[in-house]
Design an enzyme around this catalytic site. Structure first.
Site, PDB file in Angstrom:
ATOM      1  N   HIS A 119      -6.324   9.837  -6.504  1.00  0.00           N
ATOM      2  CA  HIS A 119      -4.959   9.681  -6.641  1.00  0.00           C
ATOM      3  C   HIS A 119      -4.731  10.251  -8.044  1.00  0.00           C
ATOM      4  CE1 HIS A 119      -3.547   6.895  -3.747  1.00  0.00           C
ATOM      5  NE2 HIS A 119      -4.508   5.823  -4.117  1.00  0.00           N
TER       6      HIS A 119
ATOM      7  N   GLU B  95      -2.398   7.355   0.555  1.00  0.00           N
ATOM      8  CA  GLU B  95      -3.498   6.669   0.611  1.00  0.00           C
ATOM      9  C   GLU B  95      -4.418   7.447   1.801  1.00  0.00           C
ATOM     10  OE1 GLU B  95      -4.700   3.877  -1.063  1.00  0.00           O
ATOM     11  OE2 GLU B  95      -2.450   4.022  -2.092  1.00  0.00           O
TER      12      GLU B  95
ATOM     13  N   HIS C 225     -12.222   7.084  -4.690  1.00  0.00           N
ATOM     14  CA  HIS C 225     -10.427   6.997  -3.959  1.00  0.00           C
ATOM     15  C   HIS C 225      -9.496   6.781  -5.021  1.00  0.00           C
ATOM     16  CE1 HIS C 225      -7.354   5.273  -1.239  1.00  0.00           C
ATOM     17  NE2 HIS C 225      -6.892   4.739  -2.480  1.00  0.00           N
ATOM     18  N   GLU C 226      -9.719   6.018  -6.231  1.00  0.00           N
ATOM     19  CA  GLU C 226      -8.680   6.151  -7.362  1.00  0.00           C
ATOM     20  C   GLU C 226      -8.919   7.166  -8.065  1.00  0.00           C
ATOM     21  OE1 GLU C 226      -6.712   3.816  -7.339  1.00  0.00           O
ATOM     22  OE2 GLU C 226      -8.018   2.442  -5.981  1.00  0.00           O
TER      23      GLU C 226
END
Length: 293
Positions: free
Chosen positions: A145, A211, A141-142
């Site tokens: 980003h 997100e 997930h990071e």
């Protein structure tokens, strides 16, 4: 499923930056009307922007009490490096720096002005909370980003919002006893308040969408949306038990965390994140979609 550009995210980032740019032009114009020595203000803002843009990763890590670790700095560091190295290859990204924050709050964030200068930080609370599959989901997930470049956009977008907030908070110190002399200060504080409120709402609207985009990216990188869904539920459940002091100390990083730290009504209304339930629902839909291939 394959990685595809998220044009919804790109469009929102471009629109947010355009609106903020227009807002700050008006803001600078108001200051120019009432301050003869505008060069000092411009110089200060320029220095502040330079520092935030080029040192944002170090500032973020410092604010969390985090330190960059090497592969030989212990078993946890070695495991994180192995996971992030493998996930970075799958995401077609340069391997970011790896950092650990000694905090009981189970959370993670990515920072950095570009894909080559990025860093991924996890807390010791997160490492104690998740199993390996769930941890990979959070790390992916990071990395999503970073790949979407939304960390850089959020850093730039928050810059003049921070300046406006500082003027609102401390502008009264530049006032005097003469009401006529105070007028420029009052106008500057009022304009700064408007800029800060609008920036606050724009940044949070962008943050909520990014997100969802990062959740989707993580599911594509790992191929296991259910792992991230499980991690989000675990983290959300543990956040209620985090000491209030830890929450206060890290509140400024809220927009960059994988799970927000505020859960009251006002916090939800102006949250930087969509609800965990909505994120988990979308991840489970992706899981079912992948199973059909």
């Amino acid at each position: 499923m394959e990685w595809k550009p998220d044009w919804g995210l790109r469009g929102r980032m471009a629109f947010t930056m355009f609106l903020l740019f227009a807002l700050y032009i008006v803001f600078a114009g108001v200051l120019a009307l009432y301050f003869t020595n505008l060069s000092v203000v411009v110089a200060f803002m320029g220095i502040f922007l330079f520092a935030q843009f080029f040192f944002s990763d170090k500032i973020a890590l410092y604010s969390m009490g985090a330190h960059v670790v090497d592969e030989d700095d212990g078993p946890q560091a070695a495991k994180l490096h192995a996971m992030i190295g493998r996930l970075s290859q799958q995401a077609d990204l340069p391997k970011p720096k790896v950092a650990i924050s000694d905090s009981s709050m189970p959370n993670a964030f990515a920072t950095g002005r570009s894909q080559k200068s990025s860093a991924v930080c996890v807390t010791t609370g997160l490492l104690r909370t998740l199993d390996d599959d769930e941890l990979e989901g959070v790390l992916a997930h990071e990395l999503a980003h970073v790949k979407n470049r939304d960390v850089m956009v959020m850093t730039i977008a928050s810059f003049l919002s921070s300046i406006a907030f500082l003027i609102v908070r401390w502008g009264w110190l530049f006032g005097g006893d003469d009401n006529r002399q105070n007028m420029p200060v009052i106008v500057a504080i009022a304009a700064s308040l408007v800029v800060w409120i609008i920036s606050y709402l724009l940044i949070r609207a962008l943050s909520r969408y990014r997100e969802f985009a990062a959740d989707r990216g993580a599911a594509i990188i790992t191929g296991r949306p259910s792992a991230l869904a499980s991690a989000l539920l675990k983290i959300s459940g543990r956040m209620e038990n985090v000491p209030k002091r830890d929450m206060r100390d890290t509140s400024e990083m809220n927009a960059f965390f994988i799970i927000p730290i505020k859960s009251d009504f006002i916090g939800k209304l102006f949250s930087t994140h969509p609800s965990t339930d909505k994120r988990v629902e979308r991840l489970r839909d992706m899981e079912r979609e992948m199973e059909t291939f």
